[in-house]
Motif scaffolding. Sequence first.
Motif, PDB file in Angstrom:
ATOM      1  N   ALA A  59       0.839  -1.213   0.000  1.00  0.00           N
ATOM      2  CA  ALA A  59       0.000   0.000   0.000  1.00  0.00           C
ATOM      3  C   ALA A  59       0.868   1.255   0.000  1.00  0.00           C
ATOM      4  O   ALA A  59       1.802   1.378   0.787  1.00  0.00           O
ATOM      5  CB  ALA A  59      -0.924  -0.005   1.214  1.00  0.00           C
ATOM      6  N   LYS A  60       0.536   2.179  -0.876  1.00  0.00           N
ATOM      7  CA  LYS A  60       1.262   3.444  -0.946  1.00  0.00           C
ATOM      8  C   LYS A  60       0.476   4.592  -0.322  1.00  0.00           C
ATOM      9  O   LYS A  60       1.039   5.634  -0.009  1.00  0.00           O
ATOM     10  CB  LYS A  60       1.592   3.777  -2.403  1.00  0.00           C
ATOM     11  N   SER A  61      -0.815   4.401  -0.159  1.00  0.00           N
ATOM     12  CA  SER A  61      -1.645   5.427   0.474  1.00  0.00           C
ATOM     13  C   SER A  61      -2.742   4.736   1.278  1.00  0.00           C
ATOM     14  O   SER A  61      -3.449   3.883   0.760  1.00  0.00           O
ATOM     15  CB  SER A  61      -2.251   6.370  -0.571  1.00  0.00           C
ATOM     16  N   ILE A  62      -2.875   5.116   2.537  1.00  0.00           N
ATOM     17  CA  ILE A  62      -3.822   4.495   3.466  1.00  0.00           C
ATOM     18  C   ILE A  62      -4.673   5.578   4.109  1.00  0.00           C
ATOM     19  O   ILE A  62      -4.161   6.626   4.515  1.00  0.00           O
ATOM     20  CB  ILE A  62      -3.088   3.688   4.560  1.00  0.00           C
ATOM     21  N   LEU A  63      -5.973   5.334   4.185  1.00  0.00           N
ATOM     22  CA  LEU A  63      -6.892   6.254   4.852  1.00  0.00           C
ATOM     23  C   LEU A  63      -7.445   5.584   6.107  1.00  0.00           C
ATOM     24  O   LEU A  63      -7.968   4.467   6.039  1.00  0.00           O
ATOM     25  CB  LEU A  63      -8.045   6.641   3.917  1.00  0.00           C
ATOM     26  N   VAL A  64      -7.326   6.254   7.241  1.00  0.00           N
ATOM     27  CA  VAL A  64      -7.893   5.770   8.501  1.00  0.00           C
ATOM     28  C   VAL A  64      -9.119   6.615   8.818  1.00  0.00           C
ATOM     29  O   VAL A  64      -9.005   7.831   9.019  1.00  0.00           O
ATOM     30  CB  VAL A  64      -6.871   5.867   9.650  1.00  0.00           C
ATOM     31  N   VAL A  65     -10.284   5.990   8.820  1.00  0.00           N
ATOM     32  CA  VAL A  65     -11.533   6.696   9.115  1.00  0.00           C
ATOM     33  C   VAL A  65     -11.888   6.439  10.571  1.00  0.00           C
ATOM     34  O   VAL A  65     -12.046   5.289  10.985  1.00  0.00           O
ATOM     35  CB  VAL A  65     -12.675   6.218   8.191  1.00  0.00           C
ATOM     36  N   TRP A  66     -12.016   7.506  11.346  1.00  0.00           N
ATOM     37  CA  TRP A  66     -12.252   7.376  12.785  1.00  0.00           C
ATOM     38  C   TRP A  66     -13.545   8.085  13.183  1.00  0.00           C
ATOM     39  O   TRP A  66     -14.033   8.947  12.473  1.00  0.00           O
ATOM     40  CB  TRP A  66     -11.077   7.943  13.581  1.00  0.00           C
ATOM     41  N   ALA A  67     -14.081   7.684  14.325  1.00  0.00           N
ATOM     42  CA  ALA A  67     -15.348   8.223  14.805  1.00  0.00           C
ATOM     43  C   ALA A  67     -15.109   9.195  15.951  1.00  0.00           C
ATOM     44  O   ALA A  67     -14.051   9.169  16.591  1.00  0.00           O
ATOM     45  CB  ALA A  67     -16.255   7.075  15.260  1.00  0.00           C
ATOM     46  N   SER A  97     -11.717   3.140  17.492  1.00  0.00           N
ATOM     47  CA  SER A  97     -12.638   3.369  18.606  1.00  0.00           C
ATOM     48  C   SER A  97     -12.899   2.093  19.396  1.00  0.00           C
ATOM     49  O   SER A  97     -12.710   0.976  18.910  1.00  0.00           O
ATOM     50  CB  SER A  97     -13.964   3.923  18.076  1.00  0.00           C
ATOM     51  N   LYS A  98     -13.357   2.262  20.638  1.00  0.00           N
ATOM     52  CA  LYS A  98     -13.641   1.122  21.517  1.00  0.00           C
ATOM     53  C   LYS A  98     -14.850   0.333  21.024  1.00  0.00           C
ATOM     54  O   LYS A  98     -14.897  -0.882  21.148  1.00  0.00           O
ATOM     55  CB  LYS A  98     -13.878   1.611  22.944  1.00  0.00           C
ATOM     56  N   ASP A 100     -12.944  -2.526  23.054  1.00  0.00           N
ATOM     57  CA  ASP A 100     -13.282  -3.237  24.298  1.00  0.00           C
ATOM     58  C   ASP A 100     -13.249  -4.738  24.058  1.00  0.00           C
ATOM     59  O   ASP A 100     -13.536  -5.220  22.955  1.00  0.00           O
ATOM     60  CB  ASP A 100     -14.682  -2.829  24.781  1.00  0.00           C
ATOM     61  N   ASP A 101     -12.921  -5.491  25.099  1.00  0.00           N
ATOM     62  CA  ASP A 101     -12.831  -6.944  24.966  1.00  0.00           C
ATOM     63  C   ASP A 101     -14.159  -7.548  24.524  1.00  0.00           C
ATOM     64  O   ASP A 101     -14.187  -8.493  23.725  1.00  0.00           O
ATOM     65  CB  ASP A 101     -12.392  -7.567  26.310  1.00  0.00           C
ATOM     66  N   ASN A 102     -15.270  -7.014  25.056  1.00  0.00           N
ATOM     67  CA  ASN A 102     -16.581  -7.556  24.671  1.00  0.00           C
ATOM     68  C   ASN A 102     -16.855  -7.331  23.191  1.00  0.00           C
ATOM     69  O   ASN A 102     -17.431  -8.177  22.504  1.00  0.00           O
ATOM     70  CB  ASN A 102     -17.689  -6.893  25.498  1.00  0.00           C
ATOM     71  N   VAL A 103     -16.417  -6.188  22.665  1.00  0.00           N
ATOM     72  CA  VAL A 103     -16.612  -5.894  21.246  1.00  0.00           C
ATOM     73  C   VAL A 103     -15.796  -6.852  20.389  1.00  0.00           C
ATOM     74  O   VAL A 103     -16.249  -7.346  19.356  1.00  0.00           O
ATOM     75  CB  VAL A 103     -16.237  -4.429  20.944  1.00  0.00           C
TER      76      VAL A 103
END
Length: 617
Positions: free
Chosen positions: A8-16, A67-68, A130-133
């Motif tokens: 991969a030369k370009s990566i997008l991280v989408v966060w909440a 995210s958790k 989270d562990d439950n997730v």
Amino acid sequence: MDDIFASAKSILVVWAPDVNPENLPMFQEKIQTKAKQARIAFENVEMLSESQRLSSSFDLILFGLVSKRDTQITIDILNELFRLLGPMGYLISHVEHTKQSQTIDLFKMCGFSSCNPLDANSSFLIENKDDNVKKLGSLWLCQKPSFDIGYSVPLRSTTDTRMGQTSSSTAGEKKTWTMEDDDLIDTDELLDENDRKKPDVKKYDCGTTSTGVRKACKNCTCGLAQELEQEEHTTAKETVKSSCGSCYLGDAFRCAGCPSRGLPPFKPGERVTVPNMSDPLVCTVIPDSYGKRVMCYYTNWSGYRPSDGRFSIQDIDPSLCTHIIYSFASVRGNDLGTTEGSDPENYKQILALKEKNPDLKVMLAVGGWNHGSGPFTQMVATEKSRQEFVENSYNFLKKYGFDGLDLDWEYPADRGSPYDDRHRFTQLVEQLSEKYKPEGLLLSAATPASPSRYDGSYEPEICKHLDFINMMTYDYTGQWERTAGHNSPLTSQKETVQHMLKKQDCTPDKLNLGMGAYGRTHQLADPSANGIGSPTVGSGAMAGAYTGESGFMSYYEVCQKLKEGWTKEWSNQHQVPYAYSGSNWVGYDDTESIALKVRCLCVVFSCDLSSVLLGHS
């Protein structure tokens, strides 16, 4: 899995918005160890559709992994992610077991050709959850097909699409497809007894209540529920409010309504202000021994403006500038080309200014924002094509008498340019320098203000081969934002200068601070909220009477508005002026703010002549 990250030369991280801001830089470091050559970008899911990134910009997208809890994914979000991915690109997301079937169907409905679960080796991606997730879901990898949106393929006319077999008819025989009686379906047979019962309209309460409130019933199917939900979503967006909690990390980690957008990163709890101008951490003053340098850009379209807005070469006072850069030429194959029919005559006129100022240097700029990356990418592709451009550009400059070339490629490895162009640009600059310097020709490059964008487009060693770096320290914000941000705040310019001074061979005498002699306009969402950071509608901003571009107003047009009674304010935080009238708002620079920047940041600068010099202003 490792191969995907390595290639991969370009990566997008989408966060909440529920992400702990401290986890974002750590997540970036973790990904960078797997994808050493990749350029990593972050985007808040709430701003995904507003970011206006180019299609097919990324090889890999990581959705909601920081995210958790799992981030809700919708058809609109998936369609946008599919658009951003290049052909054969990958999407990685965490899917809840109970929703696995419908979620994977959603992926495929939006165009992803294959979706498969990832093994335990990928668990490092969800360490923040989270562990439950983690127990209730698993990571899935979906791939975009090898074609992009808009591609087409011919249909096979010799195949029976119903049976999947090749027709046995001879080549010259024409076949007509017909529908037999057995193929027809009696639609009445599809109805059962409940379908035939007349509905009791009294139990449906969609519509308007007696108090005038629009309300949808519990199991609404008429579309009112969706309409009300959309109205609620629109109202929420217009009521801009920050809740991301990551303001101090910088714009890449801020939500759409963050009041700190446009400000540099700061420590949690710290108030961002401009300290005393004697503070050495703030003021980066170039020694007098370097001399004064004023780079003036002349744009070849300014001569076409109407009436008093027209600015020709005859209007230039050559004593104001040490260098004039004529903008723009184009890359045409492996050579330079003109962009206006009047360019050859303009070349003669602008070079004639040296008769009035013998010390004046006149350079030619190639590229610009509207030029695009395509011609540059083609030209730098091989050693041979680059060397041809070096020789041809040298001959072009010598033919007309220019003193040098300003490279305004916006930008290598960005806006459709492949990642390999980052290194190829370095090779181009090195080859040009080897040819130009012995002949006494100057070489400069216009570079972006954003530190992250600069690092993504340029290798550290380019400063070594350039005479000047023209930092485009303006357009930090504009009407594309949802808040009224200033075009060129001192706080952001300081961050850019400090970032550049850390670069190898980017000594102060090579850096030119860009001064936008114009303002960026906004349309306020609420005229009573008119300070920097106030909510805007995000489009439809006022255009200047002469420049005629929405969201833009030259300095002389701003002066005219002030004469007409606009209210002028000064930002102590950003050390710049702004003005407003009703819902119209403009952030700009004046003589006071420019003098302050020159005194505080550097003593050499560049500006656009046609936006500041006008006979009657």
